[in-house]
Motif scaffolding. Structure first.
Motif, PDB file in Angstrom:
ATOM      1  N   TRP A  15       0.830  -1.201   0.000  1.00 27.40           N
ATOM      2  CA  TRP A  15       0.000   0.000   0.000  1.00 27.40           C
ATOM      3  C   TRP A  15       0.868   1.255   0.000  1.00 27.40           C
ATOM      4  N   ALA A  16       1.884   1.294   0.864  1.00 24.01           N
ATOM      5  CA  ALA A  16       2.755   2.472   0.946  1.00 24.01           C
ATOM      6  C   ALA A  16       3.485   2.704  -0.372  1.00 24.01           C
ATOM      7  N   GLU A  17       3.944   1.653  -1.010  1.00 27.75           N
ATOM      8  CA  GLU A  17       4.595   1.797  -2.324  1.00 27.75           C
ATOM      9  C   GLU A  17       3.601   2.318  -3.350  1.00 27.75           C
ATOM     10  N   ALA A  18       2.366   1.826  -3.299  1.00 28.19           N
ATOM     11  CA  ALA A  18       1.333   2.303  -4.229  1.00 28.19           C
ATOM     12  C   ALA A  18       1.026   3.773  -3.989  1.00 28.19           C
ATOM     13  N   VAL A  19       0.970   4.190  -2.720  1.00 27.61           N
ATOM     14  CA  VAL A  19       0.761   5.613  -2.416  1.00 27.61           C
ATOM     15  C   VAL A  19       1.920   6.419  -2.980  1.00 27.61           C
ATOM     16  N   HIS A  20       3.133   5.945  -2.758  1.00 27.72           N
ATOM     17  CA  HIS A  20       4.322   6.669  -3.216  1.00 27.72           C
ATOM     18  C   HIS A  20       4.333   6.848  -4.735  1.00 27.72           C
ATOM     19  N   GLU A  52     -15.503   7.384  -1.190  1.00 29.53           N
ATOM     20  CA  GLU A  52     -14.946   8.603  -0.605  1.00 29.53           C
ATOM     21  C   GLU A  52     -13.440   8.464  -0.401  1.00 29.53           C
ATOM     22  N   TYR A  53     -13.006   7.295   0.017  1.00 23.49           N
ATOM     23  CA  TYR A  53     -11.573   7.039   0.197  1.00 23.49           C
ATOM     24  C   TYR A  53     -10.837   7.271  -1.125  1.00 23.49           C
ATOM     25  N   ARG A  54     -11.367   6.720  -2.197  1.00 25.50           N
ATOM     26  CA  ARG A  54     -10.780   6.887  -3.532  1.00 25.50           C
ATOM     27  C   ARG A  54     -10.674   8.369  -3.900  1.00 25.50           C
ATOM     28  N   ARG A  55     -11.732   9.118  -3.647  1.00 26.50           N
ATOM     29  CA  ARG A  55     -11.748  10.545  -4.008  1.00 26.50           C
ATOM     30  C   ARG A  55     -10.793  11.384  -3.156  1.00 26.50           C
ATOM     31  N   SER A  56     -10.369  10.877  -2.024  1.00 20.47           N
ATOM     32  CA  SER A  56      -9.486  11.648  -1.145  1.00 20.47           C
ATOM     33  C   SER A  56      -8.034  11.672  -1.623  1.00 20.47           C
ATOM     34  N   TRP A  57      -7.623  10.753  -2.477  1.00 23.66           N
ATOM     35  CA  TRP A  57      -6.212  10.600  -2.823  1.00 23.66           C
ATOM     36  C   TRP A  57      -5.663  11.525  -3.909  1.00 23.66           C
ATOM     37  N   PRO A  58      -6.394  11.895  -4.953  1.00 19.77           N
ATOM     38  CA  PRO A  58      -5.767  12.696  -6.020  1.00 19.77           C
ATOM     39  C   PRO A  58      -5.055  13.967  -5.565  1.00 19.77           C
ATOM     40  N   PRO A  59      -5.591  14.773  -4.637  1.00 22.61           N
ATOM     41  CA  PRO A  59      -4.811  15.947  -4.210  1.00 22.61           C
ATOM     42  C   PRO A  59      -3.464  15.573  -3.581  1.00 22.61           C
ATOM     43  N   PHE A  60      -3.448  14.475  -2.826  1.00 18.12           N
ATOM     44  CA  PHE A  60      -2.192  14.030  -2.222  1.00 18.12           C
ATOM     45  C   PHE A  60      -1.213  13.597  -3.306  1.00 18.12           C
ATOM     46  N   PHE A  61      -1.686  12.845  -4.294  1.00 17.27           N
ATOM     47  CA  PHE A  61      -0.814  12.406  -5.386  1.00 17.27           C
ATOM     48  C   PHE A  61      -0.224  13.599  -6.126  1.00 17.27           C
ATOM     49  N   GLU A  62      -1.032  14.633  -6.348  1.00 21.33           N
ATOM     50  CA  GLU A  62      -0.539  15.840  -7.028  1.00 21.33           C
ATOM     51  C   GLU A  62       0.557  16.511  -6.203  1.00 21.33           C
ATOM     52  N   TRP A  63       0.334  16.647  -4.897  1.00 19.76           N
ATOM     53  CA  TRP A  63       1.342  17.243  -4.022  1.00 19.76           C
ATOM     54  C   TRP A  63       2.609  16.393  -4.027  1.00 19.76           C
TER      55      TRP A  63
END
Length: 141
Positions: A15-20, A52-63
């Motif tokens: 999961w952490a690698e996928a977030v990264h 909702e969890y899915r929708r929360s991630w794109p701003p973090f990915f952009e940052w």
């Protein structure tokens, strides 16, 4: 055969690698439909459900794409027969943020349940410690 603790550790590391890397499919992969997440940014009542969890991630990915890291520094896992929790410290920030505060760490707590011999994340909590600024210190009389 992996122990429950080893399975959960591998799940969290994937999961952490996928977030990264910003891989949304892998971020969602081992999360329950009824997940509840309490995150650093709002909404204050948390994120509820996989959509909702899915929708929360794109701003973090952009940052993060601007050069931030998301690396597990320590991870502990405690597992029972059908429920488990894990807690971790992560380096999460930009070079500039770490230059200003090298000790800052993202705190992560996960709650998991085992269904049909498979571990899934049902609760996720992210937080940073509150770091006082000069503005937060009381004035001397």
């Amino acid at each position: 055969m992996q122990t429950d603790q080893e399975q959960i550790r591998a799940l969290i590391e994937r999961w952490a690698e996928a977030v990264h890397t910003g891989d949304m499919d892998r971020v969602l992969q081992d999360h329950a439909e009824d997940i509840v997440m309490f995150d650093v940014p709002p909404p204050y009542e948390g994120v509820r459900g996989l959509d909702e969890y899915r929708r929360s991630w794109p701003p973090f990915f952009e940052w993060q794409a601007q050069g931030a890291v998301f690396d597990i520094e320590s991870l502990d896992v405690i597992a029972g027969d059908d429920v488990a929790f894990a807690y971790a410290l992560l380096r999460c920030g930009t070079k500039e943020e770490f230059a200003a505060n090298p000790d800052n760490r993202l705190r992560l707590t996960l709650g998991l349940r085992k269904e049909d011999a498979r571990w899934t994340v049902v609760h996720e909590h992210h937080s940073f410690p509150l770091v006082p600024t000069d503005q937060d210190e009381p004035e001397e009389a």
